[in-house]
Design a protein around this motif. Sequence first.
Motif, mmCIF file in Angstrom:
data_model
loop_
_atom_site.group_PDB
_atom_site.id
_atom_site.type_symbol
_atom_site.label_atom_id
_atom_site.label_comp_id
_atom_site.label_asym_id
_atom_site.label_seq_id
_atom_site.Cartn_x
_atom_site.Cartn_y
_atom_site.Cartn_z
ATOM 1 N N GLU A 49 -7.315 2.748 9.551
ATOM 2 C CA GLU A 49 -6.503 2.367 10.768
ATOM 3 C C GLU A 49 -6.860 3.519 11.896
ATOM 4 O OE1 GLU A 49 -4.982 -0.364 8.805
ATOM 5 O OE2 GLU A 49 -3.526 0.387 10.743
ATOM 6 N N ASP A 53 -7.498 6.474 -1.806
ATOM 7 C CA ASP A 53 -6.715 5.272 -1.162
ATOM 8 C C ASP A 53 -7.708 4.305 -0.782
ATOM 9 O OD1 ASP A 53 -5.641 3.553 0.447
ATOM 10 O OD2 ASP A 53 -4.135 4.885 1.590
ATOM 11 N N GLU A 87 -8.974 8.583 2.121
ATOM 12 C CA GLU A 87 -9.540 7.279 2.203
ATOM 13 C C GLU A 87 -11.153 7.363 2.444
ATOM 14 O OE1 GLU A 87 -7.712 4.682 5.890
ATOM 15 O OE2 GLU A 87 -6.992 6.692 6.017
ATOM 16 N N GLY A 104 0.802 -1.270 -0.038
ATOM 17 C CA GLY A 104 0.126 -0.052 -0.227
ATOM 18 C C GLY A 104 0.801 1.158 -0.039
ATOM 19 N N ALA A 105 1.972 1.283 0.897
ATOM 20 C CA ALA A 105 2.890 2.413 1.009
ATOM 21 C C ALA A 105 3.300 2.752 -0.385
ATOM 22 C CB ALA A 105 3.870 2.313 1.774
ATOM 23 N N ILE A 143 -6.838 1.337 -0.187
ATOM 24 C CA ILE A 143 -6.141 0.030 0.113
ATOM 25 C C ILE A 143 -6.786 -0.713 1.116
ATOM 26 C CG2 ILE A 143 -3.871 -0.439 1.342
ATOM 27 C CD1 ILE A 143 -2.787 2.027 -0.348
ATOM 28 N N GLN A 144 -7.551 -0.158 2.031
ATOM 29 C CA GLN A 144 -7.985 -1.103 3.056
ATOM 30 C C GLN A 144 -9.779 -1.308 2.625
ATOM 31 O OE1 GLN A 144 -8.537 -1.137 7.949
ATOM 32 N NE2 GLN A 144 -6.746 -0.310 6.899
ATOM 33 N N PHE A 158 -4.091 7.160 7.079
ATOM 34 C CA PHE A 158 -3.108 6.235 7.278
ATOM 35 C C PHE A 158 -2.881 5.995 5.758
ATOM 36 C CE2 PHE A 158 -0.650 2.457 7.249
ATOM 37 C CZ PHE A 158 0.444 2.910 8.074
ATOM 38 N N HIS A 159 -1.661 6.330 5.297
ATOM 39 C CA HIS A 159 -1.237 5.942 3.989
ATOM 40 C C HIS A 159 0.002 5.231 3.780
ATOM 41 C CE1 HIS A 159 -4.596 8.418 2.502
ATOM 42 N NE2 HIS A 159 -4.183 9.540 3.282
ATOM 43 N N LYS A 205 -3.259 -4.598 0.053
ATOM 44 C CA LYS A 205 -3.918 -5.540 0.835
ATOM 45 C C LYS A 205 -4.733 -6.767 0.518
ATOM 46 C CE LYS A 205 -4.435 -2.787 5.157
ATOM 47 N NZ LYS A 205 -3.759 -3.696 6.019
HETATM 48 C C1 LIG Z 1 -5.865 2.908 3.714
HETATM 49 C C2 LIG Z 1 -4.388 2.568 3.791
HETATM 50 N N1 LIG Z 1 -3.369 3.083 3.084
HETATM 51 C C3 LIG Z 1 -2.138 2.586 3.081
HETATM 52 C C4 LIG Z 1 -1.758 1.610 4.028
HETATM 53 C C5 LIG Z 1 -0.345 0.988 3.633
HETATM 54 O O1 LIG Z 1 -0.246 -0.287 3.422
HETATM 55 P P1 LIG Z 1 1.033 -1.210 3.474
HETATM 56 O O2 LIG Z 1 1.037 -1.609 4.966
HETATM 57 O O3 LIG Z 1 0.817 -2.343 2.623
HETATM 58 O O4 LIG Z 1 2.280 -0.280 3.129
HETATM 59 C C6 LIG Z 1 -2.541 0.891 4.803
HETATM 60 C C7 LIG Z 1 -2.279 -0.072 5.504
HETATM 61 O O5 LIG Z 1 -2.954 -0.285 6.545
HETATM 62 C C8 LIG Z 1 -3.938 1.529 4.685
HETATM 63 O O6 LIG Z 1 -4.834 0.987 5.488
#
Ligand SMILES: Cc1ncc(COP(=O)(O)O)c(C=O)c1O
Length: 397
Positions: free
Chosen positions: A196, A224, A191, A113-114, A226-227, A139-140, A253
């Motif tokens: 998080e 974002d 998000e 995700g990062a 990712i979650q 959280f990114h 994720k």
């Molecule tokens: C919304 C969001 N963005 C980015 C990330 C970062 O992902 P990673 O842990 O795979 O780097 C997360 C991880 O929890 C997340 O929930």
Amino acid sequence: MGKSLKKPTRSQAERWNSSIQSTYGTPSISLVRGKGIEVWDVDGKKYLDLLGGIATNLLGHNHPKVSAAIAKQARELSHVSNFYSHPQVLDLAERLVKMSGDSSARVFFCNSGAEANEAALKLSRLTGRKRVVAALGAFHGRTMGALSLTGQPSKRDPFKPLISKVVHVPYGDVRALHRKVNGRTAMLIIEPIMGEAGVILPPPGYLKAAREICDKTGALLVIDCIQTGMGRTGNWFGFEHEGIAPDVITLAKGLGGGLPLGAMIAIGPSAQLFTAGSHGTTFGGNPIACAAANVVISEIEKSSYLSLNATKGALLRNLISPIDGVIGCRGRGLLIGIQVRGGKAKEITNKLATAGYLVNATSEDVIRIAPAFIITERQIIKFAGAFAEVCEEVYDG
Ligand SMILES: Cc1ncc(COP(=O)(O)O)c(C=O)c1O
């Protein structure tokens, strides 16, 4: 060299502490096996996994089709550099373009995700603008670029100076977006639900307003997911309920169904910003990870998981909400935050683990639930019963 590993005589915790950095603390549970929604620890104790690798194992553990696809791909071709194409990466990219609903979309694959957010940040610089707006509490990720976007001082402060020209505004506050997003803003990153931070939902209309503000100012709208992506909230992407179309979607994720895989999907003119040599990573689009992702998407498409996730999430929230000690139970689909009274989230989480249920406390007050989509109504009811028992012990005991 060549010596076989001896059966360890020290505890898992001792071995962890003497060999692994303390970034995650010392885990009290060591898992060795999983099947479906269940996992087993080294001592053979069984747990119901309500966290799914933090919203990652979408089809549960050791799903037969995912495992078979991984094994088959490993036998055929496990890694190839991005000098070459392969069928799995092409299939996956085409599927993501289709899921985005816009044939102009183009995908950049990475491993986390990062990294997906790092890619979005770099992409935004190619607009010629440098300023970024993000949300407080968001959280990114934790690499330096992604951390600059993350809106949590405890995670950011020890690593300052971070990337400059990033401002954080209160989440859900449209007026703050109007104030801070302007003609010099390269991107606004949001998000759809802050995972998080404790499963925080913005007020209805927030994402739509963000879209309008970005349209007016020319800033890229980066969502974002990712979650919240890959079906977790009941749609492929966590923003769809607001009917908006972002300029950039970031995923990780659940995308790889448990294997490391991330993606930055750029849509419209932003899809043309990266050119040859702009960005890259050795493992991005790895054949095994892509093979797993292709099966995950096929299985979600074949089943009714998207609509079922909404129904199952509602059931869980309805069962948990009235329990004594629970102040509120919020979320969308199978991403749920349970707000508990008196800062007892960690104690409840530990007692649930002892009782055989894995969840996660995002803070002193919030417990997060993000299980695999295969969770059944019976398992949800069983978990809610255990949650009620633990709350009774904690609050009445
Ligand atoms: C919304 C969001 N963005 C980015 C990330 C970062 O992902 P990673 O842990 O795979 O780097 C997360 C991880 O929890 C997340 O929930």
